[in-house]
Write an enzyme that holds these catalytic residues in place. Structure first.
Site, mmCIF file in Angstrom:
data_model
loop_
_atom_site.group_PDB
_atom_site.id
_atom_site.type_symbol
_atom_site.label_atom_id
_atom_site.label_comp_id
_atom_site.label_asym_id
_atom_site.label_seq_id
_atom_site.Cartn_x
_atom_site.Cartn_y
_atom_site.Cartn_z
ATOM 1 N NE ARG A 1 7.153 0.588 4.789
ATOM 2 C CZ ARG A 1 6.139 0.099 4.936
ATOM 3 N NH1 ARG A 1 5.622 -1.216 4.514
ATOM 4 N NH2 ARG A 1 4.697 0.841 5.157
ATOM 5 N NE ARG B 1 -1.739 -2.211 2.622
ATOM 6 C CZ ARG B 1 -1.887 -3.685 2.224
ATOM 7 N NH1 ARG B 1 -2.761 -3.997 1.727
ATOM 8 N NH2 ARG B 1 -0.725 -4.454 2.710
ATOM 9 C CB THR B 2 3.404 2.675 2.293
ATOM 10 O OG1 THR B 2 2.757 2.086 3.460
ATOM 11 C CG2 THR B 2 3.913 3.940 2.458
ATOM 12 C CG HIS C 1 3.406 3.881 8.661
ATOM 13 N ND1 HIS C 1 3.605 4.852 7.735
ATOM 14 C CD2 HIS C 1 2.894 2.703 8.255
ATOM 15 C CE1 HIS C 1 3.177 3.996 6.425
ATOM 16 N NE2 HIS C 1 2.788 2.602 6.874
ATOM 17 C CE LYS D 1 26.672 -3.293 -6.952
ATOM 18 N NZ LYS D 1 27.060 -2.296 -8.002
HETATM 19 N N1 CP Z 1 -0.335 -0.031 5.832
HETATM 20 C C1 CP Z 1 0.717 -0.219 5.248
HETATM 21 O O1 CP Z 1 1.780 0.334 5.498
HETATM 22 O O2 CP Z 1 0.789 -1.165 4.328
HETATM 23 P P1 CP Z 1 2.177 -1.765 3.389
HETATM 24 O O3 CP Z 1 3.095 -2.388 4.365
HETATM 25 O O4 CP Z 1 1.470 -2.745 2.520
HETATM 26 O O5 CP Z 1 2.537 -0.656 2.761
#
Ligand code: CP
Length: 304
Positions: free
Chosen positions: A103, A53-54, A131, A82
């Site tokens: 991320r 999603r993110t 988040h 590497k």
């Molecule tokens: N909600 C969320 O962060 O989903 P993903 O881990 O799929 O990005």
């Protein structure tokens, strides 16, 4: 600054401004089909951890704004494999782009990236820490569904220890006049420092492990996955695996207006039979990721 690293860096006014901007962009997109605010701009997505999603909603948001996207979804295909440092990766990627979304499994990685980079950096999740963009879309969803956040009774269920979405969300909800039910196994309670902070900020907080005892009180039930990958020891995970499952039977005790949210991915904590009920809003929540991330990208790029 122009970075989005922690929800703690946001005032209530900042949050409200993002939500209003998202609302405006959602409307404009519906009317025009395509926007051009970010034309000529490039987003770089650096995902050192899995995501559906993110990453994809940031990509979608950038395309919907008329911009373009580069990046990697798998650190093993980059020169990190590497031995390149995060610092050098960021110093490189910023030569190619106008904004970075990152991320990373390490807490604080996004903050470090923001210190290194001269372009805006957005945190798409750092370990168990924060988040913030998920939190903004969660607040946007609640506001859209209820027309308000104030006055609601909100339950956070599941892994409140390792779940970064609930850490960010609880801190943001403290700006509103809400009651918060923290529902988790004893081993996975919300970190003490967050609970103390919530209380100091005037939030009525109830901690319990008994979902069925409190579900009838709630307007929102925000369900989370047990974060298996964060447990230092698999044996500890096995003790709490499958602690909760929201299914139609459990929901018999719920108010008619109860909305069930989940940042997703889910494993087995919400039975698929719930998807068809009026309680389930987690796929509408997914949709809301796009306008909220359009707003964030537009604001940090200074193009809206
Ligand atoms: N909600 C969320 O962060 O989903 P993903 O881990 O799929 O990005």
């Amino acid at each position: 600054g122009r970075d989005v690293i922690s929800i703690r860096d946001f005032s209530k006014e900042d949050i409200e401004f993002v939500l209003l901007t998202a609302e405006r962009l959602e409307r404009e997109l519906k009317e025009k089909g395509h926007l051009e605010y970010a034309k000529g701009k490039i987003l770089a997505t650096l995902f050192f951890e899995p995501s559906t999603r993110t990453r994809l909603s940031f990509e979608s948001a950038m395309h919907r704004l008329g911009g373009s996207v580069i990046g990697f979804a798998e650190a093993s295909t980059s020169s990190v494999k590497k031995g390149e440092s995060l610092r050098d990766t960021i110093k490189t990627v910023e030569q190619y782009s106008d904004v970075i979304v990152i991320r990373h499994p390490k807490e604080g990685a996004a903050r470090l990236a923001a210190e290194v980079a001269e372009i805006p950096v957005i945190n798409a999740g750092d370990g168990s820490n924060q988040h913030p963009t998920q939190t903004l879309l969660d607040l946007y969803t609640i506001k859209k569904e209820f027309g308000r956040i104030d006055g609601l009774k909100i339950g956070l269920l599941g892994d409140l220890k390792y779940g970064r979405t609930v850490h960010s969300l609880a801190e943001a909800l403290a700006f509103y006049d809400i009651e918060l039910y923290l529902i988790s196994p004893e081993m996975l309670r919300m970190p003490k420092h967050i609970v103390e902070e919530l209380k100091e900020r005037g939030v009525k907080v109830y901690e319990t492990s008994d979902l069925e005892a409190v579900i009838g009180e709630l307007d929102v039930l925000y369900v989370t996955r047990i974060q298996r990958e964060r447990f230092p020891d698999e044996q500890e995970y096995l003790k709490v695996k499958g602690s909760y499952q929201v299914n139609c039977k459990v929901l018999e005790k719920a108010k008619e207006e109860l909305r069930v949210m989940h940042p997703l991915p889910r494993v087995d904590e919400i039975h698929p039979e719930v998807d068809k009920t009026k309680h389930a809003i987690y796929f509408r929540q997914v949709f809301n990721g796009v306008p909220v991330r359009m707003a964030l990208l537009g604001l940090v790029l200074g193009v809206i």
